[in-house]
Write a protein that holds these residues in place. Structure first.
Motif, PDB file in Angstrom:
ATOM      1  N   PRO A 126       1.362  17.381  31.993  1.00 11.36           N
ATOM      2  CA  PRO A 126       1.772  16.557  30.849  1.00 11.36           C
ATOM      3  C   PRO A 126       0.607  16.360  29.892  1.00 11.36           C
ATOM      4  CG  PRO A 126       1.329  15.175  32.744  1.00 11.36           C
ATOM      5  CD  PRO A 126       1.199  16.602  33.221  1.00 11.36           C
ATOM      6  N   ALA A 127       0.893  15.838  28.731  1.00 16.36           N
ATOM      7  CA  ALA A 127      -0.172  15.508  27.782  1.00 16.36           C
ATOM      8  C   ALA A 127      -1.093  14.467  28.399  1.00 16.36           C
ATOM      9  CB  ALA A 127       0.437  14.984  26.492  1.00 16.36           C
ATOM     10  N   PRO A 128      -2.394  14.507  28.079  1.00 11.65           N
ATOM     11  CA  PRO A 128      -3.324  13.511  28.631  1.00 11.65           C
ATOM     12  C   PRO A 128      -2.849  12.089  28.374  1.00 11.65           C
ATOM     13  CG  PRO A 128      -4.519  15.260  27.502  1.00 11.65           C
ATOM     14  CD  PRO A 128      -3.062  15.484  27.208  1.00 11.65           C
ATOM     15  N   GLN A 129      -3.025  11.237  29.382  1.00  6.71           N
ATOM     16  CA  GLN A 129      -2.530   9.862  29.302  1.00  6.71           C
ATOM     17  C   GLN A 129      -3.677   8.858  29.224  1.00  6.71           C
ATOM     18  OE1 GLN A 129       0.572   9.175  32.347  1.00  6.71           O
ATOM     19  NE2 GLN A 129       0.593  11.395  32.629  1.00  6.71           N
ATOM     20  N   ALA A 130      -4.779   9.276  28.613  1.00  2.63           N
ATOM     21  CA  ALA A 130      -5.934   8.384  28.465  1.00  2.63           C
ATOM     22  C   ALA A 130      -6.759   8.844  27.272  1.00  2.63           C
ATOM     23  CB  ALA A 130      -6.780   8.390  29.732  1.00  2.63           C
ATOM     24  N   ARG A 176      -0.024  11.344  37.872  1.00  2.23           N
ATOM     25  CA  ARG A 176      -1.101  10.363  37.761  1.00  2.23           C
ATOM     26  C   ARG A 176      -0.800   9.116  38.590  1.00  2.23           C
ATOM     27  NH1 ARG A 176      -3.344   7.201  32.326  1.00  2.23           N
ATOM     28  NH2 ARG A 176      -5.156   6.264  33.367  1.00  2.23           N
ATOM     29  N   ASP A 177       0.439   8.639  38.566  1.00  5.59           N
ATOM     30  CA  ASP A 177       0.781   7.439  39.333  1.00  5.59           C
ATOM     31  C   ASP A 177       0.550   7.650  40.825  1.00  5.59           C
ATOM     32  OD1 ASP A 177       1.456   6.088  37.050  1.00  5.59           O
ATOM     33  OD2 ASP A 177       3.630   6.302  37.308  1.00  5.59           O
ATOM     34  N   TYR A 178       0.864   8.848  41.295  1.00  9.33           N
ATOM     35  CA  TYR A 178       0.660   9.136  42.717  1.00  9.33           C
ATOM     36  C   TYR A 178      -0.833   9.138  43.047  1.00  9.33           C
ATOM     37  CZ  TYR A 178       0.475  11.612  47.130  1.00  9.33           C
ATOM     38  OH  TYR A 178       0.206  11.961  48.429  1.00  9.33           O
ATOM     39  N   LEU A 179      -1.636   9.784  42.207  1.00  8.76           N
ATOM     40  CA  LEU A 179      -3.080   9.812  42.445  1.00  8.76           C
ATOM     41  C   LEU A 179      -3.666   8.405  42.443  1.00  8.76           C
ATOM     42  CD1 LEU A 179      -3.875  12.845  40.122  1.00  8.76           C
ATOM     43  CD2 LEU A 179      -4.155  12.823  42.613  1.00  8.76           C
ATOM     44  N   ASN A 180      -3.239   7.594  41.469  1.00  8.30           N
ATOM     45  CA  ASN A 180      -3.707   6.212  41.413  1.00  8.30           C
ATOM     46  C   ASN A 180      -3.366   5.457  42.693  1.00  8.30           C
ATOM     47  OD1 ASN A 180      -5.143   5.561  39.057  1.00  8.30           O
ATOM     48  ND2 ASN A 180      -3.291   5.566  37.820  1.00  8.30           N
ATOM     49  N   SER A 181      -2.121   5.598  43.125  1.00 11.45           N
ATOM     50  CA  SER A 181      -1.672   4.836  44.291  1.00 11.45           C
ATOM     51  C   SER A 181      -2.396   5.265  45.558  1.00 11.45           C
ATOM     52  CB  SER A 181      -0.161   4.994  44.475  1.00 11.45           C
ATOM     53  OG  SER A 181       0.168   6.297  44.920  1.00 11.45           O
ATOM     54  N   GLN A 182      -2.690   6.555  45.692  1.00 12.15           N
ATOM     55  CA  GLN A 182      -3.348   7.015  46.911  1.00 12.15           C
ATOM     56  C   GLN A 182      -4.812   6.589  46.954  1.00 12.15           C
ATOM     57  OE1 GLN A 182      -1.404   8.252  49.441  1.00 12.15           O
ATOM     58  NE2 GLN A 182      -0.023   7.484  47.859  1.00 12.15           N
ATOM     59  N   TRP A 239      -7.680  12.407  34.409  1.00 11.86           N
ATOM     60  CA  TRP A 239      -8.217  13.759  34.163  1.00 11.86           C
ATOM     61  C   TRP A 239      -7.543  14.783  35.061  1.00 11.86           C
ATOM     62  CZ3 TRP A 239     -10.806  17.710  36.653  1.00 11.86           C
ATOM     63  CH2 TRP A 239     -11.324  18.704  35.810  1.00 11.86           C
ATOM     64  N   LEU A 240      -7.405  14.461  36.341  1.00 10.24           N
ATOM     65  CA  LEU A 240      -6.784  15.408  37.264  1.00 10.24           C
ATOM     66  C   LEU A 240      -5.352  15.731  36.853  1.00 10.24           C
ATOM     67  CD1 LEU A 240      -8.016  13.985  40.685  1.00 10.24           C
ATOM     68  CD2 LEU A 240      -8.702  16.165  39.664  1.00 10.24           C
ATOM     69  N   ALA A 241      -4.585  14.720  36.479  1.00 12.65           N
ATOM     70  CA  ALA A 241      -3.177  14.927  36.151  1.00 12.65           C
ATOM     71  C   ALA A 241      -2.990  15.757  34.895  1.00 12.65           C
ATOM     72  CB  ALA A 241      -2.483  13.577  35.989  1.00 12.65           C
ATOM     73  N   ALA A 242      -4.005  15.811  34.031  1.00 10.21           N
ATOM     74  CA  ALA A 242      -3.891  16.538  32.767  1.00 10.21           C
ATOM     75  C   ALA A 242      -4.330  17.999  32.868  1.00 10.21           C
ATOM     76  CB  ALA A 242      -4.726  15.831  31.691  1.00 10.21           C
ATOM     77  N   GLN A 243      -4.773  18.446  34.055  1.00 12.34           N
ATOM     78  CA  GLN A 243      -5.297  19.806  34.203  1.00 12.34           C
ATOM     79  C   GLN A 243      -4.218  20.799  34.649  1.00 12.34           C
ATOM     80  OE1 GLN A 243      -8.445  20.022  33.023  1.00 12.34           O
ATOM     81  NE2 GLN A 243      -8.013  17.823  32.775  1.00 12.34           N
ATOM     82  N   PRO A 244      -4.221  22.003  34.070  1.00 11.78           N
ATOM     83  CA  PRO A 244      -3.318  23.045  34.586  1.00 11.78           C
ATOM     84  C   PRO A 244      -3.768  23.502  35.971  1.00 11.78           C
ATOM     85  CG  PRO A 244      -4.843  23.967  32.979  1.00 11.78           C
ATOM     86  CD  PRO A 244      -5.064  22.477  32.961  1.00 11.78           C
ATOM     87  N   VAL A 245      -2.850  24.049  36.719  1.00 10.04           N
ATOM     88  CA  VAL A 245      -3.151  24.508  38.076  1.00 10.04           C
ATOM     89  C   VAL A 245      -3.470  26.003  38.034  1.00 10.04           C
ATOM     90  CG1 VAL A 245      -2.310  24.692  40.441  1.00 10.04           C
ATOM     91  CG2 VAL A 245      -1.599  22.763  39.011  1.00 10.04           C
ATOM     92  N   PRO A 246      -4.701  26.399  38.351  1.00  8.98           N
ATOM     93  CA  PRO A 246      -5.059  27.818  38.272  1.00  8.98           C
ATOM     94  C   PRO A 246      -4.605  28.598  39.506  1.00  8.98           C
ATOM     95  CG  PRO A 246      -6.949  26.555  38.984  1.00  8.98           C
ATOM     96  CD  PRO A 246      -5.843  25.548  38.720  1.00  8.98           C
ATOM     97  N   GLY A 247      -4.404  29.896  39.312  1.00 10.06           N
ATOM     98  CA  GLY A 247      -4.149  30.790  40.436  1.00 10.06           C
ATOM     99  C   GLY A 247      -2.966  30.433  41.300  1.00 10.06           C
TER     100      GLY A 247
END
Length: 256
Positions: free
Chosen positions: A126-130, A177-183, A218-226
């Motif tokens: 998704p588009a960056p959220q920060a 992002r919500d999942y990363l925050n919660s974990q 930052w993590l949630a805004a990155q594409p997944v390589p490979g």
């Protein structure tokens, strides 16, 4: 693996019970039976993991705008360890624990193997959220850590591409992002634990709320390589020893 809404729990439990009966039938199959091909095995497993896909999405692929994490393609050892952690109480979420509390190690391994083998495309991020300065703070913590606090960079354990390390360290990209925050919050409060030594709990507790938000944004805004494929080795030894991660070199005194 993570939270599931309460409303469909009875349905999910029925599905999982049916899966358990299917596992018993498989265990009773003659030893001389021909081994299944991967494709055949995936087809056989699909109806047995319907309870998982109800929350984690078709084929366990989830989406970036939801809460539930993707489990397709995660390292097998990581998925297995998390199922064990839910069943044995190191991770706290009643719905997950209720679904798997009576399943054997062998059956949980089958589930982990099934989802680890799935290769399905990742959704674009998704588009960056920060704000840009927040994202930059997150990037620096992920890629460089904070030497002054002896805070390791995420890439030192999760790999330079952040796609994890086979077989036991997960990738951190392609997650909401919500999942990363919660974990990260769950690590900090002890609601999520791992086998000792619990390295992630120690690392997460060093992060401020603002840093948690920056890292997850930052993590949630990155594409997944490979295709998100986990690395086979790290660029260097891990900075700390982590429970459930075997066979990976650890630097200095942390290895003893």
């Amino acid at each position: 693996m993570m939270n599931c809404p309460r409303r469909p729990l009875r349905t999910l439990l029925s599905l999982l019970w049916g899966a358990t009966l299917g596992a018993c039938a498989l265990a009773a199959a003659p030893a001389s039976a021909a081994p299944e091909t991967p494709a055949t095995n995936a087809s056989a497993m699909a109806p047995r993991v319907l309870a998982c896909t109800t929350c984690h999405g078709k084929q366990g692929r989830a989406t970036q705008d939801g809460y539930f994490p993707r489990i397709a393609g995660k390292p097998e050892g990581y998925l297995y360890n998390q199922l064990i952690n839910f069943r044995d109480g190191r991770r706290s979420y009643p719905q997950m624990a209720y679904l798997i509390e009576h399943l054997t190690d062998g059956y949980l391994r089958e589930i982990a193997t099934h989802f680890a083998a799935l290769e399905v495309p990742h959704a674009p991020p998704p588009a960056p959220q920060a704000a840009p300065q927040v994202l930059e703070r997150g990037r620096l913590l992920v890629q460089q850590g904070d030497a002054a606090r002896q805070l390791p960079a995420c890439v030192q354990c999760h790999g330079p591409a952040m796609t994890g390390l086979s077989p036991s360290i997960p990738g951190l990209l392609g997650l909401p992002r919500d999942y990363l925050n919660s974990q990260l919050g769950a690590w900090q409060t002890g609601q999520r634990r791992a086998q000792a030594p619990d390295c992630m709990a120690a690392i997460a507790r060093q992060l401020s709320p603002e840093e948690v938000s920056a890292v997850s944004a930052w993590l949630a805004a990155q594409p997944v390589p490979g295709g998100g494929k986990a690395a086979e080795r790290l660029a260097g030894p891990m900075p700390v020893r982590c429970g459930g991660v075997d066979g990976v070199p650890v630097v200095g005194a942390a290895a003893r």
